[in-house]
Design a protein around this motif. Sequence first.
Motif, mmCIF file in Angstrom:
data_model
loop_
_atom_site.group_PDB
_atom_site.id
_atom_site.type_symbol
_atom_site.label_atom_id
_atom_site.label_comp_id
_atom_site.label_asym_id
_atom_site.label_seq_id
_atom_site.Cartn_x
_atom_site.Cartn_y
_atom_site.Cartn_z
ATOM 1 N N HIS A 61 -39.201 -0.037 -6.740
ATOM 2 C CA HIS A 61 -38.159 0.414 -7.668
ATOM 3 C C HIS A 61 -37.237 -0.758 -7.941
ATOM 4 C CE1 HIS A 61 -36.280 0.939 -3.756
ATOM 5 N NE2 HIS A 61 -35.154 1.441 -4.231
ATOM 6 N N HIS A 63 -33.762 -1.110 -7.305
ATOM 7 C CA HIS A 63 -32.528 -1.373 -6.558
ATOM 8 C C HIS A 63 -32.480 -2.833 -6.137
ATOM 9 C CE1 HIS A 63 -31.607 3.098 -5.399
ATOM 10 N NE2 HIS A 63 -31.171 2.780 -6.602
ATOM 11 N N HIS A 140 -35.428 9.800 -3.781
ATOM 12 C CA HIS A 140 -34.454 8.740 -3.510
ATOM 13 C C HIS A 140 -33.333 8.858 -4.540
ATOM 14 C CE1 HIS A 140 -33.174 5.027 -1.704
ATOM 15 N NE2 HIS A 140 -33.423 4.276 -2.748
HETATM 16 ZN ZN LIG Z 1 -33.413 2.045 -3.011
#
Ligand SMILES: [Zn+2]
Length: 247
Positions: A61, A63, A140
């Motif tokens: 992902h 982040h 998440h």
């Molecule tokens: Zn994360």
Amino acid sequence: MRAWALGTGGWIPTEERETISVLVREDTDALLLDAGSGVRRLVGEPALLEGVRRLDVALTHFHLDHVCGLGYLPALPLVPTVWAPGRWLYGTASAELLDPLRRAPLSPFDPAELGEVRELVEGLQSIGRFEVATRAQPRHWAPTAGLRVGAALALVTDTAYDPESAGFARDVAHLLHEAWSTSDQPVASEGDATAAEAGRVARDAGARRLTLVHLDPRAPDEAALLADARRLFPAAQIGRDLAPLPL
Ligand SMILES: [Zn+2]
């Protein structure tokens, strides 16, 4: 196939742990799973990439603790291709999501030095010599991708406990699973898994090995994490940066 944990922490690098990145090698091909600050290990330990002619990076992902190492890639001897789940999980091209990180004023590099960005898709795909499987993890703070490389290794991180992770990691040789906290911590994180949950996934998957990764930089009570995971999976280990991962 060989693999190493380059970074085993989450969120913030510490003296012991860079943020998450895993190196997998097969002959002259190398694949990074996530590009946290652990990518810097490739700069400090150039032997890890010796003989590599093709480098790919697959992201779980977007982040920052999983992508900050993309900015270190121009320090490596070859330009990688970056694979990310933008189109599939966010409905927006990965190149567009990563664009601000790859140009001025955030980046001093030209995007060409940072490699082409392509789309990870759901299910199976070939990336170089690697058969990479993906699975959507919706639990998440933002959706993430579980990543699996053939029968050798699976990375399940940045997801609250998800019973379907066991099917995804079925019979894998080495499961790397997030262990953000222990079961008895008073405030569990809603979007992350405990060490016991990592152990449960490994047990239910029939994985041969389990390494706990994406550890909380503020509370690395390793003994407690290990004990929590080993209640369900006795062979669990704590992730260590630069440790080889037996496959
Ligand atoms: Zn994360």
